[in-house]
Enzyme design. Sequence first.
Site, PDB file in Angstrom:
ATOM      1  N   GLU B 303      52.037  37.088  63.263  1.00 19.59           N
ATOM      2  CA  GLU B 303      50.597  37.285  63.426  1.00 19.59           C
ATOM      3  C   GLU B 303      50.282  38.501  64.287  1.00 19.59           C
ATOM      4  O   GLU B 303      49.437  38.451  65.178  1.00 19.59           O
ATOM      5  CB  GLU B 303      49.953  36.022  64.000  1.00 19.59           C
ATOM      6  CG  GLU B 303      50.149  34.817  63.075  1.00 19.59           C
ATOM      7  CD  GLU B 303      49.583  33.517  63.618  1.00 19.59           C
ATOM      8  OE1 GLU B 303      49.419  33.412  64.848  1.00 19.59           O
ATOM      9  OE2 GLU B 303      49.305  32.619  62.817  1.00 19.59           O
ATOM     10  N   ASP B 377      51.341  24.555  60.361  1.00 18.13           N
ATOM     11  CA  ASP B 377      50.676  24.915  61.619  1.00 18.13           C
ATOM     12  C   ASP B 377      49.809  23.794  62.150  1.00 18.13           C
ATOM     13  O   ASP B 377      48.577  23.861  62.024  1.00 18.13           O
ATOM     14  CB  ASP B 377      49.845  26.191  61.416  1.00 18.13           C
ATOM     15  CG  ASP B 377      49.415  26.811  62.730  1.00 18.13           C
ATOM     16  OD1 ASP B 377      49.960  26.429  63.776  1.00 18.13           O
ATOM     17  OD2 ASP B 377      48.538  27.695  62.707  1.00 18.13           O
ATOM     18  N   GLU B 405      43.068  22.286  67.322  1.00 17.21           N
ATOM     19  CA  GLU B 405      42.704  23.401  66.441  1.00 17.21           C
ATOM     20  C   GLU B 405      42.340  22.924  65.038  1.00 17.21           C
ATOM     21  O   GLU B 405      41.382  23.409  64.445  1.00 17.21           O
ATOM     22  CB  GLU B 405      43.867  24.393  66.378  1.00 17.21           C
ATOM     23  CG  GLU B 405      43.634  25.534  65.402  1.00 17.21           C
ATOM     24  CD  GLU B 405      44.769  26.549  65.384  1.00 17.21           C
ATOM     25  OE1 GLU B 405      45.713  26.412  66.177  1.00 17.21           O
ATOM     26  OE2 GLU B 405      44.691  27.494  64.574  1.00 17.21           O
TER      27      GLU B 405
END
Lengths: 712, 712
Positions: B303, B377, B405
């Site tokens: 990322e 994730d 998240e």
Amino acid sequence: MKFLSLNLLLIFLSFTVYSNDGYKLWLQYYKIDNPQSWQIDKLTQYKVNGSSPTLDIIQGEIQRASQGFFSPKPEGSSKNPKLLISKISDLDQKGFLLDSHKIKELGPDGFAIQELGDKQNDKTTLITANTDIGLLYGTFHLLQMIQRNTPVPKEGVFQSPKIQHRVLNHWDNLDRTVERGYSGFSIWNWHRLPRHIDQQYHDYARANASIGINGTVLTNVNANSLVLTPEYLEKVKALADVFRPYGIKVYLTARFSSPIEIGKLSTADPLNGEVQNWWKDKAKEVYEYIPDFGGFVVKADSEGQPGPHNYGRTQADGANMLADALKPFGGIVMWRAFVYSENTPDDRHKQAYNEFKPLDGLFRDNVIVQVKNGAIDFQPREPFHPMFGAMPKTPLMMEFQITQEYLGHDTHMAFLAPMYEEVLREDTFANGKGSEVSKVIDGSLHSNSITAMAGVANIGTDRNWTGHHFHQANWFAYGRLAWNPNESSEKIADEWLRLTFTNDDDFVTPIRKIMLGSREMVVNYMTPLGLHHIMARSHHYGPGPWVTGGSRADWTSTYYHQASEQGIGFDRTSSGSNALAQYAKELQTNWGNLNSIPEEYLLWFHHVPWDHQLKNGDTLWEGLAKHYQKGVDEARSNIKTWESIKNKIDGERFAHTLSFMKIQAEEAQWWRDACLLYFGQFSKMPLPQGVEQPLHNLEYYINYNPKNVPGI
Amino acid sequence: MKFLSLNLLLIFLSFTVYSNDGYKLWLQYYKIDNPQSWQIDKLTQYKVNGSSPTLDIIQGEIQRASQGFFSPKPEGSSKNPKLLISKISDLDQKGFLLDSHKIKELGPDGFAIQELGDKQNDKTTLITANTDIGLLYGTFHLLQMIQRNTPVPKEGVFQSPKIQHRVLNHWDNLDRTVERGYSGFSIWNWHRLPRHIDQQYHDYARANASIGINGTVLTNVNANSLVLTPEYLEKVKALADVFRPYGIKVYLTARFSSPIEIGKLSTADPLNGEVQNWWKDKAKEVYEYIPDFGGFVVKADSEGQPGPHNYGRTQADGANMLADALKPFGGIVMWRAFVYSENTPDDRHKQAYNEFKPLDGLFRDNVIVQVKNGAIDFQPREPFHPMFGAMPKTPLMMEFQITQEYLGHDTHMAFLAPMYEEVLREDTFANGKGSEVSKVIDGSLHSNSITAMAGVANIGTDRNWTGHHFHQANWFAYGRLAWNPNESSEKIADEWLRLTFTNDDDFVTPIRKIMLGSREMVVNYMTPLGLHHIMARSHHYGPGPWVTGGSRADWTSTYYHQASEQGIGFDRTSSGSNALAQYAKELQTNWGNLNSIPEEYLLWFHHVPWDHQLKNGDTLWEGLAKHYQKGVDEARSNIKTWESIKNKIDGERFAHTLSFMKIQAEEAQWWRDACLLYFGQFSKMPLPQGVEQPLHNLEYYINYNPKNVPGI
């Protein structure tokens, strides 16, 4: 091997174990030692006439207070109320205490507190007012008197605010960053609104109501039009609903280009009919959400914000368009005067006056022009803004900055009431002698029908709201001065200390003294003798007298201090920019003359050689250096004073404040060393006796570059 | 006119007036009703052998607890200590209770609690350990037992952690924003550090120590090299000094390109001698500030983060360079396995395995590879990461995400212990049956000498630390499972509730039930039957099954759900990406077969037609719809359950939680409606009976675009 019993340890640990994070502000309602019957009776035997959300709040507040004041809980006999809280219209004998003149004088927000009855045991205290909000203000006032062990005087208490709109300006962005905010992030959690109403919103409203603040501008003057969309108006409505029973109205900043950004129009020209209609519809929509919406605050044509200048229109054109949209609903426009040219060919000091003076009398009757206390930008000391003496046909409101953009940010103690007081008491001479700024603001000088004061909030997510515990005092002081611009700093400091910490004079007396001297101390170690705007670039944290160059001259220090081998200071007399001509003749004479100008304004208006002789016989250089040293000395001695009161208050606030005071003393020295090294290059004179040598060389200070400074 | 006396009002207002903002977490130390002598005596007659900062903390903690538990304060007789806290080495008779084997078993962090003496009145409780930190853990344990009215069992309590390094990962940036943080901003006030040490830092350390957490990574894995400069190392040192007596080590994230950014080198190639020396010098410097510094955490080549790939080197090359630099000082490297190709030609699920599997055995002995619980994730449900079964020669640590998240951010209750437990108990079959993930993590399966667990913190500036009061339970649960990966979710929930709210079974029983079901509820209304990564783009708040296009396919929903008229699901069997081949044969057989795969993983591994028959006879479409509805139904019924316990706890936390539960129920419906409308386009089947019609049409949900979502 040691053995400590609980009791032994309790003595040893009591101050460290007991914690107070400061969240309760000046509403601590801490235990009163040996409470007297006059204190107990009122809060155990009371009666509230009528019912409303505001009256519920009054009852809750009395509960909180009595739970805190009295422990163990005293038994209240319920025979006769010793405290009666009632609107005048709900009293059995209408106005049995006040004549109609006095009642009228109380107005919508005022209150009276009086002792009724003759005999000691038969006395009842009456809190009365024309409105529920007046009763709330009166209740807070009485609770504060009880905490301070101050009985109601025989003649009673009659109070009504001298300013109608007493508002906080939050420079809070919708992403919760806060411009010039040094105590964390925005307390408005827009994401969770409107569905979650945090307890803190109630506590915010309580705190404000307790000092008479009755309005809040939720959003940054560098505005985001998103807040005017339905998605966000729902959220604003939720806050307005919380604040309403506390007497607090909500205002929003209106981004001038909103008709383009969210209205899909091609222009925001204030004289364009479509634009005018867009704002009329938008105002109507806002009032559907919030029937008592306060109005719009606008920063236009300044620091990149759009405004009427983009269309060749005047500030009055812009303000009046919004005023017309708000008028049917009773809203007002607070139009900021902080306007300065994109290209700054002239002294910035003069620009707001030059822009607005020709517009005097051209604003609608629901517009008030919001003027910062000085013409530059919230410096540690500024002479009052010349507009205050120059706009007889236009209501002007004062904008004070509570957050300490230029006064040391989060960690420097600077009790600002003396600064506010200084500005409010200055004489504009607009209608001859006795035309103080306070009289312009309270509407009495020019008989304005609309009056207001704004304070740029210092509130954030820090557990104690304001970062420094003593910065709570600036929020408090702002509220008190907005209520009564003639209030004294000393009284405010005294009351705040007693409400916030303790009634013990051994604490209050020395700490009040350091509070009252703290702003002058900051002036001394930052910008003595009229110096201004010599802070570091952009974030304004720490000294930056070497700041020069960049996109515009008036964002640099060298522009403002003009230091050279010939001398220092900004010549604003007729030989210079002649900004002085914007003030009354009396002031032009007084301030224009090197012999009569108060020394605290010397370098604000004059460029003076280094060997210029000050009143005490020192050269300018010597005086400058001694002022810097004095600021440092005071910051250091404040630490000693604070250490001396260690056992008078809780350990948590003691330690927190102590570490901030140590930071302040270190940074005062940073300021002194950096400024004297820098200016010494030009004066080429040695430091006078009593002024310490700097710790590092000038290069060190110029290269020192703190990262991630908060508040941008 | 009504008249309410104080006493009358107190009854009425007690729950609204009494406020608890949740700051005290599970260390409430609330009043124990009718405390028994076994509870009182220990805390009023105790003795602590020796002296150290940690032992001072133990004494302070006992003070706090007894002040809270007992009111009015009981008198303690000081004749004989009823509680003795002593290291084994400080006991008069060395090891008079424990044989040498048991003492060794306690290790550096373990503790024993035992009742000594025969007669009831002569009993003394002993807390003993090899270290002061062990005593601190033991003290917290005993205080929690006292709060929960749970006496020490006859056989005593013996505990030692199964994992050495139990760390929180703060994804906190130096500007105080928090990546994927939903409870305000970073509690690290870097600007005020090192000069101001906030009380909250102590309270943070206390809370962690009370659940056995012994490390904290202060900075975001998306790292900023600034934190390795002297200016920031001074600040890190200040925090490390606070945390040390609580047994908490500080770690930092190391940006791989630091040698370039702050070292002025031209490369960060891990095989370059200058680069290696730069890191060696940097490590030495860090240890001069912080002698017990824990080590570096690194996110590389992922990322946008720099890494060894930039120089054609392997992850082992990168990790080993840092390991060599830390080795002389006892530091470790936690090297994250969350690495995936910049161009993603293949199933992301496979990439970490493909990258790391060939490197097994090539890492230095002070490197541990940090692997997320699943290969994608942090989804509401993921099968365990295949790396856990594939790296016998490399110590692996678990990375759980505590911050939510992908599980509803701040306002959704999702007690995560069952999710953690589910992953830890899965069998990798690495050494045959019984090779659970927990045994990989605790080092027992492969006899690793280094063990660790990381939890991505959900802590912020919100007054209750975590936004949702119940998200405190996830911090608590993480700590408990890092201490003992075999702990049960039910026990953790039970204890947390009793410590945090009340011991009243009428509260604990129903609320424990909703906690334990809450994560499955979230799976149901978000991603049932193995769906994953169908959240809104970028901020991941709310549904986004329509997310497609953009810079890379594996950041879209359509990549993961593969919905079409033919069916739905990601084929990871041999007919698809064959990610399944990364698991043990036993799992390939079980999960590869539509008849044997647990339905909760169905669409994770298989692309299945809409009319595929589920075990209960429903079609896939019907089952999908019913799962969504079930999640909504549960979110709604939780509100009713919560309302039923209203008077069992304080008003502030009750109301706060209630409004979050209402938001959760609304958003569960949002998820259901958006997903079923979207997937219904492909299934072309009607909603089954019992599934409500959506509130709006699909276009509405696609266009709904919340602004300023926190946590980015």
